[in-house]
Scaffold this active site. Structure first.
Site, mmCIF file in Angstrom:
data_model
loop_
_atom_site.group_PDB
_atom_site.id
_atom_site.type_symbol
_atom_site.label_atom_id
_atom_site.label_comp_id
_atom_site.label_asym_id
_atom_site.label_seq_id
_atom_site.Cartn_x
_atom_site.Cartn_y
_atom_site.Cartn_z
ATOM 1 N N CYS A 50 0.991 -1.157 -0.084
ATOM 2 C CA CYS A 50 0.152 0.209 -0.159
ATOM 3 C C CYS A 50 1.001 1.429 -0.057
ATOM 4 O O CYS A 50 1.449 1.406 0.927
ATOM 5 C CB CYS A 50 -1.003 -0.180 1.276
ATOM 6 N N GLU A 125 -4.705 -7.380 0.468
ATOM 7 C CA GLU A 125 -3.983 -7.357 -0.682
ATOM 8 C C GLU A 125 -5.133 -7.685 -1.692
ATOM 9 O O GLU A 125 -5.802 -8.673 -1.397
ATOM 10 C CB GLU A 125 -2.749 -8.012 -0.613
ATOM 11 N N HIS A 126 -4.933 -7.318 -2.892
ATOM 12 C CA HIS A 126 -5.835 -7.962 -4.184
ATOM 13 C C HIS A 126 -5.326 -7.820 -5.452
ATOM 14 O O HIS A 126 -4.296 -7.218 -5.660
ATOM 15 C CB HIS A 126 -7.167 -6.759 -3.913
ATOM 16 N N ASP A 127 -5.837 -8.649 -6.397
ATOM 17 C CA ASP A 127 -5.297 -8.754 -7.865
ATOM 18 C C ASP A 127 -5.570 -7.482 -8.307
ATOM 19 O O ASP A 127 -6.129 -6.624 -8.057
ATOM 20 C CB ASP A 127 -5.908 -9.871 -8.534
ATOM 21 N N SER A 129 -3.972 -4.666 -9.121
ATOM 22 C CA SER A 129 -3.240 -3.505 -8.278
ATOM 23 C C SER A 129 -2.918 -2.502 -9.422
ATOM 24 O O SER A 129 -2.537 -2.945 -10.612
ATOM 25 C CB SER A 129 -2.213 -3.655 -7.275
ATOM 26 N N GLU A 204 -10.172 2.395 -3.883
ATOM 27 C CA GLU A 204 -8.701 2.904 -4.077
ATOM 28 C C GLU A 204 -8.825 4.286 -5.074
ATOM 29 O O GLU A 204 -8.133 5.017 -5.068
ATOM 30 C CB GLU A 204 -7.923 1.829 -4.457
#
Length: 373
Positions: A50, A125-127, A129, A204
């Site tokens: 992040c 966390e994620h795919d 990004s 985001e």
């Protein structure tokens, strides 16, 4: 003296800061008594997937080592040094502490053990990004994984390419960036790995508009435009672009601004649609929701790479990290849950540790469920 340092700001006096030279850097930045200079992370410091958390740590607004961070410290740092109200980060903080408990196997209370554990895949966390590779992107075998925590210049460049040649971008541009990232991740991830995380990325997107939209423009509150040099500097350096005239938005941005921007991004028409998009990529998305142990979270090994700092000389004289010392240790200071030092080659021990924690948690959850029947 600072005319070259602040090329985009017409009148420095308009900012609620004086301008100060950062020691030894040749960089001027708006300064009040609460502003701290950037200090590069060392090889033993903990960093997150992040850029916001990492920038706060690099400037010392939260502990520089990235460990034992209280909820109150995080709330105050976002509010006082990023102009982001607690309403914006409430859900993300809740999820961060859920992941902390999940990874460590114990209640983290009011203190986040470290930032690194937030790289647990498909959780905080994620795919797809804007600036990180996916956990299983481009790997040949299902058991392989890559660094999904640190900034990746190639990935971020695919975001910047969408707005090449522009100084600012709007909601429609952000929607195209978002779709580009989803498409590429969907294509490059190991088959069966990709998971669309549209709600998280939508938040985001709104956060980016909240933090680095150009407050020098007269209609910024109603029709914000992201200043690309601010965004690029923040993500690439994991530092705040003070020397480019940025300061925390005032008054602080509330969740209403972020959700309004997120919705506007999804509703914006795009001029081109990439191929290989997952189902449901276009159009409104579901709300981001709190994580829960009831969800199907799976323990994964976390990358033990040293913390990132920018060293690319093409970034020019405004890159504060060019002179930062390179990491020289071959030891990973953490293992999952990032409390003990192990060699980076000792993956089998790390896997066993993760598995034992997962088994202990599963037993505890089963026992608790039985007691409640």
């Amino acid at each position: 003296m600072f005319s070259k340092v602040l090329p985009f700001v017409g009148a420095v006096a308009a900012l609620p800061h004086s301008v100060r030279q950062e020691p030894g850097s040749g960089i001027g930045y708006p300064y009040d008594n609460n502003t701290l200079p950037y200090v590069a992370p060392g090889p033993t410091d903990s960093r997150a997937p992040c850029p916001a958390l990492n920038a706060l740590a690099n400037h010392g607004y939260i502990p520089h080592d990235g460990r034992a961070i209280s909820r109150e410290t995080l709330q105050n740092a976002f509010l006082n040094h990023m102009g982001i109200a607690n309403s914006v980060i409430e859900l993300a903080l809740t999820n961060a502490f859920v992941v902390c408990e999940y990874v460590t196997g114990s209640d983290c209370g009011d203190s986040l053990v470290n930032l690194t554990l937030l790289a647990e895949p498909h959780a905080f966390e994620h795919d797809h990004s804007f600036s990180r590779k996916d956990y299983k992107q481009g790997v040949a075998n299902s058991n392989d994984f890559i660094d999904n925590r640190n900034f990746d210049a190639e990935t971020f460049q695919t975001s910047l390419d969408v707005v090449a040649g522009k100084t600012h971008f709007d909601y429609a541009d952000m929607n195209e960036i978002r779709l580009q990232r989803e498409s590429l991740s969907n294509e490059l991830d190991f088959p069966g790995w990709f998971t669309e995380s549209k709600p998280i990325q939508n938040v985001e997107s709104g956060f980016i508009f909240a933090l680095v939209s150009d407050f020098n423009l007269p209609d910024n509150d109603e029709n914000p435009l992201v200043r690309i040099d601010w965004w690029k500097y923040w993500f690439t350096n994991e530092s705040f672009p003070y020397h480019l005239g940025w300061h925390p938005p005032s008054p602080a941005r509330e969740i209403e601004f972020v959700t309004s921007a997120s919705s506007a991004v999804l509703a914006a028409s795009v001029t081109s649609t990439p191929s290989s998009l997952p189902s449901g990529a276009i159009g409104p998305g579901a709300e981001a929701v709190p994580l829960s142990f009831a969800s199907t979270m799976t323990p994964f090994l976390l990358a033990t790479n040293a913390p990132y700092y920018a060293q690319d000389p093409t970034l020019g004289p405004n890159d504060k990290r060019e002179a930062a010392p390179a990491a020289t240790t071959s030891m990973a200071v953490f293992k999952n849950p990032y409390l003990e030092a192990i060699g980076t080659q000792d993956i089998k021990n790390q896997q066993a540790y993760v598995s034992s924690k997962a088994a202990a948690m599963a037993s505890a959850m089963a026992a608790n469920k039985a007691r409640n029947l």
